[in-house]
Scaffold this motif. Structure first.
Motif, short mmCIF file in Angstrom:
data_model
loop_
_atom_site.label_atom_id
_atom_site.label_comp_id
_atom_site.label_asym_id
_atom_site.label_seq_id
_atom_site.Cartn_x
_atom_site.Cartn_y
_atom_site.Cartn_z
N ILE A 41 0.84 -1.20 0.00
CA ILE A 41 0.00 0.00 0.00
C ILE A 41 0.87 1.24 0.00
CG2 ILE A 41 -1.62 1.35 1.43
CD1 ILE A 41 -2.84 -1.31 2.29
N TYR A 42 0.43 2.30 -0.71
CA TYR A 42 1.13 3.57 -0.64
C TYR A 42 0.22 4.62 0.00
CZ TYR A 42 -1.27 5.74 -4.68
OH TYR A 42 -2.20 6.30 -5.52
N CYS A 43 0.85 5.61 0.64
CA CYS A 43 0.12 6.58 1.46
C CYS A 43 0.67 7.98 1.29
CB CYS A 43 0.23 6.22 2.96
SG CYS A 43 -0.32 4.56 3.40
N ARG A 44 -0.07 8.94 1.83
CA ARG A 44 0.45 10.30 2.00
C ARG A 44 1.25 10.35 3.29
NH1 ARG A 44 -4.51 14.27 2.94
NH2 ARG A 44 -5.58 13.05 1.34
N PRO A 45 2.18 11.31 3.45
CA PRO A 45 2.99 11.36 4.68
C PRO A 45 2.18 11.47 5.97
CG PRO A 45 4.01 12.69 2.98
CD PRO A 45 2.67 12.26 2.43
N SER A 46 1.02 12.10 5.92
CA SER A 46 0.24 12.30 7.15
C SER A 46 -0.71 11.15 7.47
CB SER A 46 -0.57 13.60 7.04
OG SER A 46 -1.57 13.48 6.04
N CYS A 47 -0.57 10.03 6.78
CA CYS A 47 -1.48 8.90 7.01
C CYS A 47 -1.53 8.55 8.50
CB CYS A 47 -1.02 7.68 6.23
SG CYS A 47 -2.14 6.26 6.41
N PRO A 48 -2.74 8.40 9.08
CA PRO A 48 -2.84 8.14 10.52
C PRO A 48 -2.55 6.69 10.93
CG PRO A 48 -5.02 8.22 9.54
CD PRO A 48 -4.05 8.61 8.45
N ALA A 49 -2.29 5.82 9.97
CA ALA A 49 -2.02 4.42 10.31
C ALA A 49 -0.71 4.29 11.08
CB ALA A 49 -1.95 3.58 9.03
N VAL A 50 -0.50 3.14 11.66
CA VAL A 50 0.73 2.87 12.42
C VAL A 50 1.94 3.05 11.51
CG1 VAL A 50 2.04 1.11 13.67
CG2 VAL A 50 -0.45 1.26 13.96
N PHE A 60 8.35 7.75 -3.20
CA PHE A 60 8.05 8.04 -4.60
C PHE A 60 7.71 9.52 -4.76
CE2 PHE A 60 7.08 3.59 -3.94
CZ PHE A 60 7.67 2.97 -5.04
N ALA A 61 8.08 10.06 -5.91
CA ALA A 61 7.78 11.47 -6.18
C ALA A 61 6.33 11.69 -6.58
CB ALA A 61 8.70 11.99 -7.29
N THR A 62 5.69 10.65 -7.12
CA THR A 62 4.31 10.78 -7.58
C THR A 62 3.52 9.54 -7.22
OG1 THR A 62 4.81 9.77 -9.73
CG2 THR A 62 5.00 12.18 -9.57
N ALA A 63 2.20 9.69 -7.17
CA ALA A 63 1.32 8.55 -6.96
C ALA A 63 1.44 7.58 -8.12
CB ALA A 63 -0.12 9.02 -6.81
N ALA A 64 1.62 8.11 -9.32
CA ALA A 64 1.74 7.25 -10.50
C ALA A 64 2.94 6.33 -10.39
CB ALA A 64 1.84 8.11 -11.75
N ALA A 65 4.05 6.83 -9.85
CA ALA A 65 5.24 5.99 -9.69
C ALA A 65 4.99 4.87 -8.69
CB ALA A 65 6.42 6.84 -9.24
N GLN A 67 2.05 3.55 -8.02
CA GLN A 67 1.15 2.62 -8.68
C GLN A 67 1.89 1.76 -9.69
OE1 GLN A 67 -2.01 5.01 -10.33
NE2 GLN A 67 -2.46 5.96 -8.34
N GLY A 68 2.82 2.38 -10.42
CA GLY A 68 3.59 1.65 -11.41
C GLY A 68 4.48 0.58 -10.81
N SER A 69 4.82 0.75 -9.54
CA SER A 69 5.63 -0.26 -8.84
C SER A 69 4.76 -1.31 -8.15
CB SER A 69 6.54 0.42 -7.81
OG SER A 69 7.52 1.20 -8.47
N GLY A 70 3.47 -1.26 -8.41
CA GLY A 70 2.57 -2.30 -7.91
C GLY A 70 1.89 -2.00 -6.58
N PHE A 71 2.00 -0.78 -6.07
CA PHE A 71 1.38 -0.46 -4.79
C PHE A 71 -0.04 0.09 -5.00
CE2 PHE A 71 5.94 -0.26 -3.93
CZ PHE A 71 6.02 -1.03 -2.77
N ARG A 72 -0.91 -0.22 -4.05
CA ARG A 72 -2.30 0.23 -4.09
C ARG A 72 -2.50 1.42 -3.18
NH1 ARG A 72 -2.39 -4.97 -2.59
NH2 ARG A 72 -3.39 -4.45 -0.59
N ALA A 73 -3.47 2.25 -3.51
CA ALA A 73 -3.75 3.45 -2.72
C ALA A 73 -4.37 3.07 -1.38
CB ALA A 73 -4.69 4.38 -3.48
N CYS A 74 -3.90 3.70 -0.32
CA CYS A 74 -4.44 3.48 1.02
C CYS A 74 -5.89 3.98 1.08
CB CYS A 74 -3.59 4.24 2.04
SG CYS A 74 -4.22 4.19 3.73
N ARG A 75 -6.78 3.15 1.60
CA ARG A 75 -8.18 3.55 1.70
C ARG A 75 -8.42 4.48 2.88
NH1 ARG A 75 -11.50 -2.09 0.58
NH2 ARG A 75 -10.45 -2.64 -1.39
N ARG A 76 -7.46 4.53 3.78
CA ARG A 76 -7.65 5.35 4.98
C ARG A 76 -7.25 6.80 4.74
NH1 ARG A 76 -5.58 3.68 11.08
NH2 ARG A 76 -6.64 5.38 12.18
N PRO A 79 -4.41 8.84 -0.64
CA PRO A 79 -3.29 9.66 -1.12
C PRO A 79 -3.54 10.31 -2.47
CG PRO A 79 -2.81 7.31 -1.34
CD PRO A 79 -4.05 7.40 -0.53
N ASP A 80 -4.50 9.79 -3.23
CA ASP A 80 -4.77 10.41 -4.53
C ASP A 80 -5.49 11.75 -4.39
OD1 ASP A 80 -7.05 9.09 -3.54
OD2 ASP A 80 -7.92 8.92 -5.54
#
Length: 473
Positions: A41-50, A60-65, A67-76, A79-80
């Motif tokens: 999973i990939y996230c924004r820096p302020s993600c409240p998860a552990v 990564f510099a971008t969400a696209a990068a 995603q291109g490496s196989g990571f999914r957007a955090c639902r919490r 990050p998009d």
């Protein structure tokens, strides 16, 4: 850094990013993303998860990068939905120009070849530069943007899934389904069902004529009052209106878009100094939903929502003259333009003449909405209707491409072309460069200002104007 690999040459850089993640620092939301190899999973820096262990984190510099490496957007933390990187406002190089054009939907409309042509490079050169710096090429960056648009439509409207697929810019329903699964690890119907409560409520309350509800995110404090003051002072009747009282105003305007037209309403929200960020509530009415991405990006530029107020305030707050002004108005923005060509004409002729042009040559809306009755006339229409005089000369230059003000325009070239138009003076060109081209570092042509205000001289002048120490223009 941009390709997501760990660099031995810059360990402190990545370590500082990890510190931002560990402290959940919202100042860096959109500036970079982090992904966790153990969860995928990939996230924004302020993600409240552990906070994950450092050895499991990639940047990564971008969400696209990511995603291109196989990571999914955090639902919490979604990050998009973060504000865009402020770098694309500041940078005048090909990468910055390309990112502004991709944000405006050029790849969806014209393909990579169209993007490259606007930049004056080959498609291969653009692909190489973006991939080298951002870890993703133009197709991947546009795909990430389409996925975000699709999520917004799925979660805030009751539109059929098939209609959403094409409105988001996908070429087929299959491509749409595959992308949603890859980015969000869910089917479109599953993503719709997982919408936050506020989005589900908006969707239930929505009617076909209610438009699309949006939250236009920004980072840091946001001084809405001065922005709405400016919009109210400049509003051109028939095209714009500002209603309500300070602190609770509503800005509405018409939009000419690539596929159709739109009407937008944006609510004023009080500034929230000291917060990690927030949003402006907006509602969009579009005749063609394919214009959603473009219209959102144009609103973001108009309200300067992708700025980095922390960087601006830190630099300007160190100046003795500006320090008390920055302290009084943290997060002051430098508004842009919803339509660069329109802004250029208005900067040249003034409000009263602009209203005359609208009533005489503006296209009447098929369904007027209150006082909003027209679109601002296109440059080609103005050039043909009133070819004589400065306004006609500028309109002709805009219409034939001699002056280019689109998001990917080279700012220096655009300014030189503007000054070549008979009757356009340096002051008007500076206004156009600041507002239409979103340049954060424009100095007044007839006054000396300290170099220490660089690269935020546009913001410094806005502080002086807000304090009544500089005339409004």
């Amino acid at each position: 850094m941009g390709n997501g690999t760990k660099s031995a040459e810059h360990p402190t850089h990545e370590d500082s990013r990890y510190e931002a993640v560990r402290s959940r620092d919202a100042r860096f939301d959109g500036a970079f993303f982090f992904a966790v190899e153990t969860t995928g999973i990939y996230c924004r820096p302020s993600c409240p998860a552990v906070t994950p262990k450092r050895r499991n984190v990639r940047f990564f510099a971008t969400a696209a990068a990511a995603q291109g490496s196989g990571f999914r957007a955090c639902r919490r933390c979604r990050p998009d939905a973060v504000p865009g990187s402020a770098d694309w406002n500041v940078r005048a190089d090909v990468v910055g120009r390309a990112m502004r054009l991709i944000g405006d939907g050029v790849v969806d409309r014209e393909g990579v070849a169209g993007l490259a042509g606007r930049l004056g490079y080959s498609a291969r050169q653009v692909q190489r530069q973006l991939t080298a710096e951002l870890g993703a090429g133009p197709v991947a960056l546009a795909r990430a943007q389409r996925a975000h648009t699709a999520r917004v439509l799925l979660q805030t409207t009751g539109l059929p899934v098939t209609e959403i697929a094409f409105a988001s810019g996908f070429a087929s329903v299959r491509q749409f389904n595959d992308t949603i699964r890859a980015v969000y690890a869910a089917t479109p119907s599953g993503l719709r069902a997982a919408a936050p409560a506020r989005d589900r409520a908006s969707r239930r309350a929505a009617t076909p004529s209610a438009g699309i509800p949006l939250r236009l995110a920004h980072r840091g404090p946001y001084q809405a009052g001065p922005v709405f003051d400016l919009l109210q002072r400049e509003a051109v009747a028939g095209v714009e209106e500002v209603s309500g009282v300070p602190g609770r105003r509503l800005y509405r305007r018409t939009l000419r878009l690539p596929y159709g037209t739109g009407i937008v309403a944006v609510d004023e929200r009080p500034g929230l100094p000291g917060t990690g960020g927030g949003w402006l509530d907006a509602r969009l009415h579009l005749t063609d939903l394919r214009d959603l991405t473009t219209s959102v990006q144009r609103l973001r530029r108009l309200f300067d929502l992708d700025a980095d107020p922390y960087a601006v305030d830190e630099r300007l707050g160190a100046d003795p003259r500006l320090a008390p002004l920055v302290a009084a108005r943290p997060g002051l923005r430098s508004p842009g333009a919803a339509d660069p060509d329109e802004l250029a004409v208005r900067a040249l002729v003034g409000r009263e003449e602009a209203e005359r042009l609208v009533q005489r040559y503006g296209k009447t809306l098929d369904a007027p909405c209150g006082t909003l009755t027209h679109l601002f006339p296109e440059p080609a229409v103005l050039a043909g209707a009133e070819p004589d005089g400065t306004a006609g000369a500028l309109a002709a230059a805009l219409a034939d491409g001699a002056v280019r003000l689109d998001p990917g325009a080279d700012r220096d070239d655009a300014e030189h072309a503007l000054l070549a138009v008979p009757g356009v003076d340096a002051r008007t060109a500076a206004v156009v460069r600041t507002r239409a081209l979103g340049d954060p570092d424009v100095a007044p042509p007839d006054h000396a200002v300290p170099d220490t205000w660089r690269p935020w001289r546009s913001y410094a002048l806005n502080h002086l104007r807000a304090a009544g120490e500089w005339e409004h223009r």
